[in-house]
Design an enzyme around this catalytic site. Sequence first.
Site: not given
Lengths: 352, 1294
Positions: B894, B963, B1136
């Site tokens: 990833d 985050k 991704d």
Amino acid sequence: MSQVANLRSYNPALKKFFDKLPRFNYGKSQLKNPEACQLLLDKLNLKPQYNSANLDIIDATPGFGLFSSMLNHELRPRNHILIDCHDETIKRWNTQIKTLHSTTGNKENFKFVDRDPFSWATYSNLYKHELLPPTKQQSYDKMHDELLVVANWTGTKDEAIIAQWIKCCSHRNWLMKFGKVRMILFMPSSTAMKFLSEPGFRKRNRTALRRDLYTDSKLIAIGEESDVLGEGYDPRVLVRDQPMVIDKAAFIRNAAVAIVELSPGKHTSDAIANIDHLLSTFFVTGATLREQLPKIAAGAEYLVKLLPDEILDKKAGEFTTDDILKISHAYEQWPFKPSVEETFDIGEEAIR
Amino acid sequence: MLGLNRSLLQKCARARLQLKAKSAIREHTSIATNPGSSTIPTPSLFASRFLQPLKEINNTRDNLVVNSANKITSSSYLDLLPDAYEIEESDRENKHYTSKTDDVTRKPYEREINYLRNMLESFSAESFFERTFQILKSLSKLVNQEELTQFGNRSLEAITRDPSMKPEAVKKVIKQMEEFCKFKPDERTEAIVLKSVVQNGGDLNAYFANLKDRRSIKKILRNTDVIGADNMFQIFDSKDIDISCIPGELMEVYKNYKLNQQDGEVVEDTIKLQQNIEINALDKENLDELLPVDSFGLKVVRHSLLGLKPNPELAVHFTSEIEEIVADLGEETRKEIKDGKLNYHDIYKRLQTDEQRTTYDEALEAFNMERQRQIEIRGIEGAKEKWKHDFEEAQKRGDLNLNKSMNAQCYDWYQKLIPLIEKEHELCKALLNDEKVESKDDITTAKERAFYAPFLIKVGADKAAVITILELLKLNASGGTYGGMRAAKAVESVGRAIEQEFRSSNLANQEYKMSVSRKVAGSSQMKNIVRKSIDSLEEEDPEWDRATRTRVGGVLISFLMAIAKVKVRKQTSNGPIEDYHPAFYHGMQFLGGQRFGVIKVHNEIFKHLSGTSFIETIQPQSLPMLVKPRPWESFYGGTGLYSKSPLVRMKDAPETEAYVKAAAKRGNLQEVFDGLNVLGTTAWTINKKVFDVISHYWNKGDEFLTIPPVLESAKFPPKLSPDADPSERFDHAKATIKAVREFSSSRSQRCDYNYKLEIARGFIGEKLYFPHNLDFRGRAYPISPHLNHLGGDLTRSLFLFWEGKELGERGLEWLKVQLANVYGVDKAPISERIQFATDHIEEAIKSAKDPLNHKWWTKAEKPWQALSVCFELAEAYALPDPTKFVSYLPVHQDGTCNGLQHYAALGGDIEGANQVNLNPSDRPQDVYTFVSKLVQNRVNADAEKGHDIAIFFKDKIKRKVVKQTVMTNVYGVTFVGALAQIKKQVAQHFGEDQDGHIYTKYLTKQVFESIRELFENAHLIQDWLGEAAKRISKSVSLDYGETSNNQVELHSSAVIWTTPLGLPCVQPYRVNKHHSVKTSVQDVLISNPSGTSTIDSRKQQAGFPPNFIHSLDATHMLMTATNCGESGLQFASVHDSFWTHAANIDAMNEILREQFVRLHTQNLVQILRDEFVERYQRSYQILHIPLTHELTHKIKAIKKQWATSIKRAVTITDELYMERKRLEMLQSNNPEEVEAAKRMETTISVVDGYNPYEFCQPIKRKAYDILAPIQFPEVPPKGQFDVRKVKDSHYFFS
DNA sequence: TTATTGTCTACCGACAATATCAATACGTACATC
DNA sequence: CGTGTACGTATTGATATAAGTAATAGACAATAA
């Protein structure tokens, strides 16, 4: 404004404050003309109904305060709580009250509360913080004579508040828990046209039905907004209540205003609690109840057997309070009626 | 006081309003005719010549007759007025979209044309000639001659499909078309006649006798797709045909045929079989008869999915092939296979040599090809058969309570629904025949019916019945509304499904053209020629418009609601009572005071839905494929055998469609196709071991990890006392909503998982493929919606690669890393992750051995995938040498905050690059931790200064707090949005507080500033992208107002860019107009998609930065995919997250880094800017310049001059027009004109020499608006980071 | 033109408000000049 | 014969629906003055 000082309810001590109009109106319409206020007070004829020594007034969104001050001068209440949270208004009232302290010793008993009149908590805090003495519980059979609620909810989104306050009458909660408390409400005329309409009038809606069931109401005055007097109101209401017409020029912002008196009525929310949710479905179309029944719940056609034709062939807008009570009763008899929760309709947005 | 009566009031009001309107008009005209001051100099000669038409424009515009052609799509065939559609030649020509510099055009009146074409098809096919002529005549007004001929031929083809259409009749029709519709026949038309001669009983010899010209015969025969293979051979037989009539492409077949001519022995062609093949899903007896009981692998075949009955011949062939392949395997394995104990993938796994595997794959592919074909052809028949079977079973059992079996229930509805639909078909046909049918309970008016009649009749009643039921059940499972579905969505979906059914039956018709009924030499060759000819036709069948779909769907759903009942029982004091309630009913729900229609599903039905197996009832397009998808080579393709999917998914974006189609046509998309084809050819299988565990917990019905529980009803909060305070009531309502929401989402999640699991179950042991297509930015998605590898943890754990790869040393390590990653240990260095797995290997192995009891795996961050790795590791460690284990598990790599990685590469921020692992490092960096530290530093610094709030937060900022905000920052989250996110975090970590928002506000500010600090250059780029998008979306095209009739709005330029692989991306955000359509269920709002309506500038701006970045990451993915494909790696991706075999991770990592570097060594932003400058060169910006500026005076003077001349105020359209004329003149061949143009001044030309961007004001106040050529700011300079370093960064993707 | 008020607020896959009535626009029949 | 009028119908546009509006701030579009 030369003869203003001669008006019965005009408080000369405040004259200098009302010579100048406020810079902002915060999206509310309000009265700027003392004569109009006086006429309105005449029409309301509150004086004989209250005893100054025991009267508390809760006054939400007084704005620049002409009407409030005249109401105050007319009734001379024990407490007059003004609730507003807009900068200009706060400043204005604070100086006004300060002035009164130095001139009349604030015998007007104004108390300004810098809180949001929209918030429920604001009102409970009045008692909590002892700005008001506890209000006595009175019977719902006659008008409460120690508490009066005045509010200006003429903003574009204020209709919701009127609707909610009507609901409070049905639940007999909030300030309505004290008894049949009179509310003098300034509201958008379009709101009054809807909420005050009688069965069969085009604008009759669910809240109008609730108002019918749960409150006693009276159209006190209307603003002169169009050249056709009373255009848009249910003519029956106009005929019944004979509202006074207030000159267009008497208003700041616009005259699309109605002044309505509202108080809790004889029914309470449990009268039709079982079908309250379903009512919204009825009011969707102009179809008759007979045609609408299948839409409220699976199998509700069954109710056809339990209701007289004359009700079945009515449209939702034509229901009288009696009709709706009968429908509610019939619904109660239906073995497959869904629970209240099951009829709780929630939109997609709420589901995410 | 007010004795007023209502009607009087209203009359007065009306009178007053009319008065007002009149006076308003008077005022308006007086303003308009007021000329400017009279002392203005007259314009130059040329200028006044151009101004002349402007005067007329003014006059005509006021009473501009709106062409009634605009109303076509809102009329039924009854209301068409072909004579009223007069459109100027120039307005029929194709027009450009956003930019004239792109060779991408739109056809004016395309929607109208498509609508008419659909009706034309319908009327032609049903032989309503008068109506056909009417439509064709209408069309003749909208299109050019060539297209008209094309459409006319289309119509004739449909007409001649009717075998009773004798050639003479066809000729008569053509004659009439010529007469009434200006239709001009061509060779194709003649070919159609010829076909009818051959096929519908004409005299072929007589036909050719009349046609002496060999060359024209040649031309006619060239239309092989019209004539069809079978007919062509008959023509070959004609005595009048000789070699001189045969076109080149048929020459070989012809010679071949004549050479080997033999008497045609009539055989059933396999393709013909397809059409009416009766597939009884559950009748296996037939197969048993054909296959000897001891035939090898019978049970293997029986194992097959979806209750398909395999074609006996093929099945036998396949099994014998398997037998051959496994001949070398051990006796035990062969026995297992023979006994049907092994599924296809199990067998594959047992194979030992590459050669075996290749042969096996080939055999399976061939077998699967047939199965795939069956699935697609069978379509909805499968559903019906299943229902019928269950219904009859229930009857056999004497079980009359249909509630128990959803399928039996469906069959009951199906049977009841058919007569209703048939009746409606009759009414429709009667209407189309102008017959008056009186029916007392027919409340639909002829006018309403006329809208849907031509379309509804295209699909037979029984099929329509099945489709309606299926769609409603499917939509309900898709969740959303509480206990139901949006009615608007439902009606359109049903309409769309009907359309789809109609289309696939059309495709079957095409197949028919290729069939040959005799065994003759060259028949397969002929088929190919016909197929090629069909494929080469560029025209596509237009889609039904949404209003039509909605109407068709509305009719069908209203029928279903009328007949579908469900039995209900209830215990009362008088004993149990029974009733039949509608299974579906329509109602309204309210959202913020707005209402929307809902089709509610009876609770009794709803309850059973998440437990019903639907696999037979899912449309084939929604399933994974059994064979490799056809490779992408044009805009449509890439999917199943009989259905097409667009390369790019579009939601009402004609401009996107046009741009991508144009690019595909120009051949610019080869690299995109290549990448997609790699994704599509990755073969998968279902992870049976994981599936079994999931299945176990699923069936228990309790909540477990991500599996939601089976709930009987929502957990409502306790009832409230009637006099509860309003605020309490509010909270209570909120709580109720929450309860409903939880219940509803749990239920719809179960429905969703049910779909996924049922499909997975069906595909266990199968080899499956996911064809992919793209969103408008180029990101790839699997087309099959229910089950695909993009899902959540549970769904992902269900997948394995079909192919295996021996682990080797590194592979084993990567497998361990995968375990650590899914377990949650993904931020440590690789060595630590390996160590983690090594440390826990016993746990993992135990988990695999006994997952139900040993629950170590359940504590993982992604437990299901962890379990999947556990199984793999356990198997590996069961071997003496685990590195020899053949692994099937996809291992993920990833990108760490992939968006930021691209931003960092574009911006060249060194610190930013470090934090997202572009720069090599021995530990993976975690950008969230880093940002949280930056925030921490700021907070602590403030705390030092005695800032109250800062002191509160001192040393308390966790990674989790920032985050989401860091992540969404890439998507352009605003302050308010971030505030909401952080508020949630603050509430969670620090508890809710009265004035928590002050704290939140402070913290949000700090987070925002920290991110900006870290990615300074990246943000400059983000800003640059935003600014460019803003300028584009607010620009005005020079060609605005060029076409008077076709409503192009003032601001209609979309942001368009091209990815490095050549995919054009067009942001589809526009403000679409809506209109509502009456259906039998309710009115439905429908948006009119348009490529020219006003741009939604806000969304264009906000969307461009993330969209651009996503187009880059998509590019990166496709480049990586292509390269992996070339290197023979299996490759899959979720945007991704790149997947391959453990053993190949190192190779893949190398490739993906290389490709990233390759992508970013160009100055992508500069390239983008250049592209913009080119594309928007004809665009102008409205700028506000100071009133006092010299330029203001100049422009004012020119405008005044013009205004005097044209006797009205100058509009922006006029300014653009004049500039356009000036520029045209500059290009003129006449030197005099060029000279004049150079001297001519327009309000725009005088801007030349100034740079108004320098002195314009952001606000409109006290400013003068001018038009200036669009400019783009210079690209921000790059930072110092050298992107080539990425090649050595091991944690770039990890 | 300027000032105030209202809207919206994270990308994509993805998916959306309806019913009614008044007023206008349009069309047709009819009458009267 | 044309014209004007009255009446009927299709189309368009406005308004209501429900009934806590959390709270934050900044840009931008729409509307009122």
